[in-house]
Design a protein around this motif. Structure first.
Motif, mmCIF file in Angstrom:
data_model
loop_
_atom_site.group_PDB
_atom_site.id
_atom_site.type_symbol
_atom_site.label_atom_id
_atom_site.label_comp_id
_atom_site.label_asym_id
_atom_site.label_seq_id
_atom_site.Cartn_x
_atom_site.Cartn_y
_atom_site.Cartn_z
ATOM 1 N N CYS A 734 18.750 -12.974 -8.426
ATOM 2 C CA CYS A 734 19.414 -12.210 -9.715
ATOM 3 C C CYS A 734 18.524 -13.017 -11.022
ATOM 4 O O CYS A 734 18.697 -14.063 -10.764
ATOM 5 N N TRP A 736 19.268 -12.834 -13.848
ATOM 6 C CA TRP A 736 20.054 -13.036 -14.790
ATOM 7 C C TRP A 736 21.081 -14.360 -14.329
ATOM 8 O O TRP A 736 21.394 -15.076 -15.167
ATOM 9 N N CYS A 737 21.357 -14.347 -13.037
ATOM 10 C CA CYS A 737 22.508 -15.478 -12.896
ATOM 11 C C CYS A 737 22.138 -16.334 -11.420
ATOM 12 O O CYS A 737 22.469 -17.033 -11.203
ATOM 13 N N CYS A 764 22.749 -7.241 -8.258
ATOM 14 C CA CYS A 764 23.114 -8.550 -7.840
ATOM 15 C C CYS A 764 23.901 -8.879 -6.986
ATOM 16 O O CYS A 764 25.107 -8.037 -6.913
ATOM 17 N N CYS A 771 28.619 -11.080 -12.951
ATOM 18 C CA CYS A 771 27.271 -10.693 -13.625
ATOM 19 C C CYS A 771 27.440 -9.432 -14.024
ATOM 20 O O CYS A 771 27.936 -8.582 -13.367
HETATM 21 ZN ZN ZN Z 1 23.428 -11.640 -11.590
#
Ligand code: ZN
Ligand code: ZN
Length: 1015
Positions: A734, A736-737, A764, A771
């Motif tokens: 992911c 984002w995370c 995710c 998330c």
């Molecule tokens: Zn994520």
């Protein structure tokens, strides 16, 4: 004395522990002559608690009955054990080992300051001078015990120098010093480069064999795809007689010079009895190749037009000589010199007639007049084409202090220049392995340019500031750049800057800078006058800030640093622009914002902005910033001329063929994630249509159809046979995370067109659902990525990443028009439609979905921004084809607003700007503006400054290895082995700090070369 005969494989039927007792009591010796295999664990039992000093005789390492490989392991074993002991350990250097030649083991490196560098600025560099370890220098010192020294760990820079020296020693030699001994059958097999063959020689059978193999390579051609390509081996003639017999150089000497003095040297190897290596009996010397340094300095060579008479370097070798030619060039002289090996190859011990490590250097014969070498004559640039001429002049100006003094013939040349007069050199010498360090390029800081004080580069600050303060926060960029331009302009007439010959060119360069300054200023003014622009600018800063920290955070998570928190990486350093990025964004704002801006709309004089910055300098961030600005602005500007900017592709980002890397996709995705986070917090302002990123690339990478996507997924889940199409699994983690995305754990779900919405969703994998892009928090979208072609056409991602070759789809696939806003309807279930879309006008409510119909739609706003990465690669045949399609792309992305035809804004990045204006005109029918514009010197253009290579600012170091007469594969392997062996040695010597050099990356020009190397 009791002698025990050891069996061929230890332990045999012997009780080694018992023998150990006998050995330690001192009345037993071992006969190793039959031993073939002695595992370490058996040796450990045999020599338990024994010490190489006190039990040397009993161990028998000095006895010739022990094979060399066992000797080495025994020594290792015993020294390893004894290292635990706190007292100072000494070990005698035994005359029978090391019999195996080891890289570096003969040499101590000594770091000394040197003056002779290509570049005077590099005189502060230090060059390791190899010297023979005292222990090998004379026989007497061998009896002295060697103490194990505690090594001081050098800096990374010094380690790289040591690595370089090891590679030099290994490939060129002499590895063992000026008078080394080479215990190999042939010296010409020992060293890869720096060999001058005798002119009259027979070709060895193995060389013929090699040339036959190369002919075989020719025979296996065919199956030629673009990837296979051609290899150089195909055009190289057979290897016989390919070894050069001479090396040389051509250079220019000033008119005032009377005479030259030439020095030459080489290593002469003769077959002699060794003084340091012995046969297995320990007393009979081995026959080895012994190096003898041969040197000579010529009498003055008077400069007269004509042939230079042969000068024999050393009386013992009458057929090794310097020859050459002297010609007039106006007032000055052009001189060509060659070092020639015209010897006859003897019947046996042929290496005696070969020259190794040859070197030739030349200087003035008059000490009072040393700086005699001047710039080599260059054919004047063709004045007929004013553009080419101006460009050549601009190049000549900024590189005026990097003078080319000589050209080598079969060899590199290095020059020693007068430190404060870089246009004169005092000495030229050949260099078998030329080296060069490309300086680091850095962004200026307030320390470099005090006028930059007050410039806000922190993305968070810019995002959160009162909108009216933005112009003020950026103002010092203008002040500082203006000040710099004034300073530089003053230098044009200053004789110290050496610009006499470049007055017009210098003026043009300054005018370009002023133009750029004015454009940046316009960008700042726009932020003051246009509220939507200012708001989009703040959106961009917030999105980029989040993109930066989430990219760093997710990468650290991916690497397994579980304890890291997002707040830990949200530091000013991680969210700061470089001045050039902000400047590039600002100067593009007016033409992106104002649809009727002439820089964008003019049919022929619209501008394509070319970003020219070294790789790794942060170009991608500059693009991504403009991307975020563009997509925010479209949402704020709403419907224009009947076309909505809320949907449709806003930005086309194009890469060349396979040059798109996963990291680039990850970062771009992180940006879209950031935009999506902002949108979800304020849908009233940023719209209901999610921001998405699409990956539109070849079908070997991503699926063309959702059904294929489903197949691939089933296959990943172990339910289906493998298919040949690409995979929807493009993100491994992911963005984002950092959580792993595992298709096997249902993180990718396919909802087919027939039974659902026709989406391939990537979620995710965060099991706790923290998330934003997990199935829990984003059930209908997941991560905002679209990788299946069919879904890209229907959902029209805001940012579309594509490869240039994909545009060849245009004439064949009618759906492609939708990427340019050409839609006529919207199916409530499946997304946008065009006349080419296969969909029914209504779907009954089934599979848990409500009934859906198709609503009529106006065309959407076409893409506003086209970003072309690595523009310089779009040349040649590829450039011609891309240029053809580009006409269609430009036309499809143009639309009429208030009677003006609005064209898309084009920006591009490039590594070289040579003839860029031609290229951009041919490809995009636009004028080019290069950013940052060049200043008066290559070292400083305000936005990027070169740091002279030094310990604090190491550059990228290149070694050039040209192994004439060797097969490509052999040369490659030797270079790899030299590099890996040297780094392994450094690793063992210094530990972790040498780790960066433990990785070797090889590049191949074609698949065939790669395949040839694997065989
Ligand atoms: Zn994520
Ligand atoms: Zn439908």
């Amino acid at each position: 004395m009791n002698i025990i005969q050891l069996p061929s494989i230890l332990p045999g039927d012997l009780d080694l522990a018992a023998i150990n007792q006998q050995l330690r009591s001192g009345d037993t010796q071992l006969d190793w002559s039959a031993v073939v295999s002695a595992p370490d664990r058996e040796l450990a039992v045999l020599f338990a608690d024994m010490n190489i000093d006190t039990h040397a005789e009993a161990i028998g390492a000095e006895d010739s009955t022990m094979s060399e490989s066992i000797v080495e392991r025994v020594i290792k074993l015993l020294t390893k054990k004894t290292k635990k002991s706190p007292k100072i350990i000494t070990k005698p250097v035994n005359k029978t080992f090391p019999a195996v030649w080891k890289q570096d083991s003969f040499i101590d490196n000594e770091y000394l300051p040197i003056q002779d560098r290509d570049n005077p600025a590099q005189t502060n560099l230090i060059k390791p001078q190899p010297k023979i370890s005292p222990k090998y220098a004379t026989k007497e010192t061998q009896s002295e015990p060697e103490t194990i020294k505690v090594l001081k760990i050098p800096s990374l820079y010094q380690i790289r120098q040591e690595l370089e020296q090891s590679i030099f020693n290994d490939l060129l030699g002499p590895a063992g010093g000026e008078e080394e001994e080479v215990d190999e059958l042939r010296v010409s097999d020992r060293y890869l480069v720096g060999l001058l063959a005798p002119q009259n020689r027979k070709v060895r059978p193995d060389e013929l064999e090699e040339s036959r193999e190369q002919m075989d390579d020719l025979a296996v051609s065919g199956q030629g795809t673009t990837e296979d390509g051609t290899t150089e081996t195909n055009i190289v003639p057979p290897a016989d007689k390919m070894f050069p017999s001479s090396l040389g150089m051509t250079f220019c000497v000033s008119a005032t010079t009377k005479a030259l003095q030439v020095s030459a040297s080489w290593g002469q190897y003769e077959r002699v009895e060794s003084k340091i290596t012995f046969k297995d009996d320990g007393t009979t010397p081995k026959t080895v190749w012994k190096r003898q340094p041969i040197k000579g300095t010529s009498p003055p060579i008077i400069l007269n037009p004509g042939t230079i008479p042969h000068w024999t370097i050393h009386p013992d070798y009458p057929n090794v000589f310097i020859s050459g030619q002297i010609r007039r060039q106006g007032e000055d002289w052009i001189v060509t010199l060659f070092l020639v090996n015209a010897q006859q190859e003897p019947e046996r011990l042929v290496d005696r007639a070969w020259l190794f490590q040859p070197e030739m250097s030349v200087q003035s014969a008059e000490p009072s007049n040393p700086g005699i070498f001047i710039q080599r004559f260059h054919r004047r640039a063709n004045k007929i084409d004013p553009v080419v001429f101006a460009e050549a002049q601009a190049m000549a100006m900024i590189y005026r202090n990097q003078v080319e003094f000589a050209v080598g013939h079969g060899v590199g040349v290095r020059s020693v220049v007068i430190p404060d007069k870089p246009e004169y050199a005092t000495r030229l010498s050949t260099q078998i392995i030329p080296t060069y360090e490309v300086p680091q390029t850095n962004a200026p800081t307030v320390e470099d340019l005090p006028k930059l004080a007050g410039l806000v580069l922190d993305m968070q600050q810019l995002a959160e500031a009162d909108i009216t303060l933005l112009p003020q926060m950026l103002a010092s960029l203008i002040t500082a750049y203006e000040h710099w331009i004034t300073e530089q302009t003053a230098r044009i007439n200053d004789s110290a800057s050496g610009l006499e010959d470049y007055q017009d060119t210098a003026q043009v360069a300054m005018d370009n800078c002023k133009q750029t300054l004015a454009r940046i200023q316009k960008g700042i003014e726009l932020l003051a006058s246009d509220a939507k622009a200012a708001e989009a600018f703040q959106f961009m800063n917030r999105a980029m800030w989040q993109q930066r920290i989430h990219s760093i955070y997710s990468e650290q998570k991916r690497q397994g640093q579980q304890e890291v928190e997002l707040a830990d990486v949200d530091t000013r350093k991680n969210r700061t622009w470089r001045p050039f990025q902000v400047a590039f964004i600002l100067l593009n704002l007016p033409s992106i914002t104002d649809l009727e801006h002439p820089d964008r709309c003019h049919p022929t004089n619209a501008i394509a902005d070319l970003l020219w910055f070294p790789t790794g300098g942060g170009k991608t961030e500059a693009y991504l910033g403009l991307t975020a600005y563009t997509i925010a602005l479209r949402r704020l500007q709403g419907v224009i001329a009947g076309r909505s900017g809320e949907s449709g592709v806003a930005v086309l980002m194009r890469y060349t063929l396979r040059l798109l890397t996963l990291q680039q996709f990850q970062r771009a995705t992180a940006l879209i994630c950031a935009c999506e986070e902002i949108r979800r917090q304020d849908e009233a302002k940023w719209g209901k249509e999610p921001f998405r990123i699409g990956l539109w690339v070849g079908q070997k990478t991503t699926p063309n159809r959702t059904e294929q996507s489903e197949e691939v997924l089933k296959q990943k889940l172990g339910q289906y046979q493998p298919t040949s199409s690409g995979s929807p699994h493009q993100l491994t983690n992911c963005p984002w995370c950092g959580t792993k995305i595992d298709p096997g754990k249902q993180h990718i779900k396919v909802d087919s067109f027939a039974k659902g919405q026709g989406r391939t969703l990537t979620y995710c994998g965060d099991a706790l659902g923290r998330c934003l892009f997990t199935q829990k928090n984003s059930p209908t979208e997941g991560l905002p990525v679209v990788v299946v072609d069919e879904e890209i056409y229907r959902r029209l991602p805001t940012l579309l990443i594509a490869t240039v070759d994909k545009f060849a789809q245009m004439p064949w696939n009618g759906q492609v028009q939708m990427l340019f806003g050409q839609v006529d309807g919207y199916c409530q279930r499946h997304g946008y439609r065009s006349p080419e879309t296969d969909d029914s006008n209504s779907h009954p409510g089934r599979y848990g979905l409500p009934a859906a119909t198709t609503l009529p739609k106006n065309p959407l706003r076409p893409p506003d921004l086209i970003i072309q990465d690595e523009l310089h690669l779009i040349s040649g045949p590829l450039g011609t084809l891309v240029g053809l399609y580009e006409t269609a792309v430009d036309s499809l992305a143009s639309w009429e607003v208030n009677g003006t035809l609005v064209r898309p804004k084009v920006i591009a990045s490039t590594a070289t700007i040579r003839q860029a204006s031609d290229q951009v005109h041919n490809l995009f029918l636009r004028q080019v503006q290069v950013f940052p514009p060049q200043g008066l010197d290559v070292e400083d253009n305000f936005f990027s400054r070169q740091n002279l290579p030094s310990e604090e600012h190491p550059g990228r170091r290149y070694l050039g290895i040209c192994a004439t007469g060797r097969r490509l594969k052999a040369a490659l392997i030797r270079v790899y082995v030299a590099t890996l062996a040297a780094s392994q040695h450094l690793y063992e010597k210094y530990g972790e700090i040498a780790d960066p050099w433990m990785t070797l990356v090889g590049y191949f020009n074609s698949m065939r070369e790669l395949g040839g190397t694997r065989r």
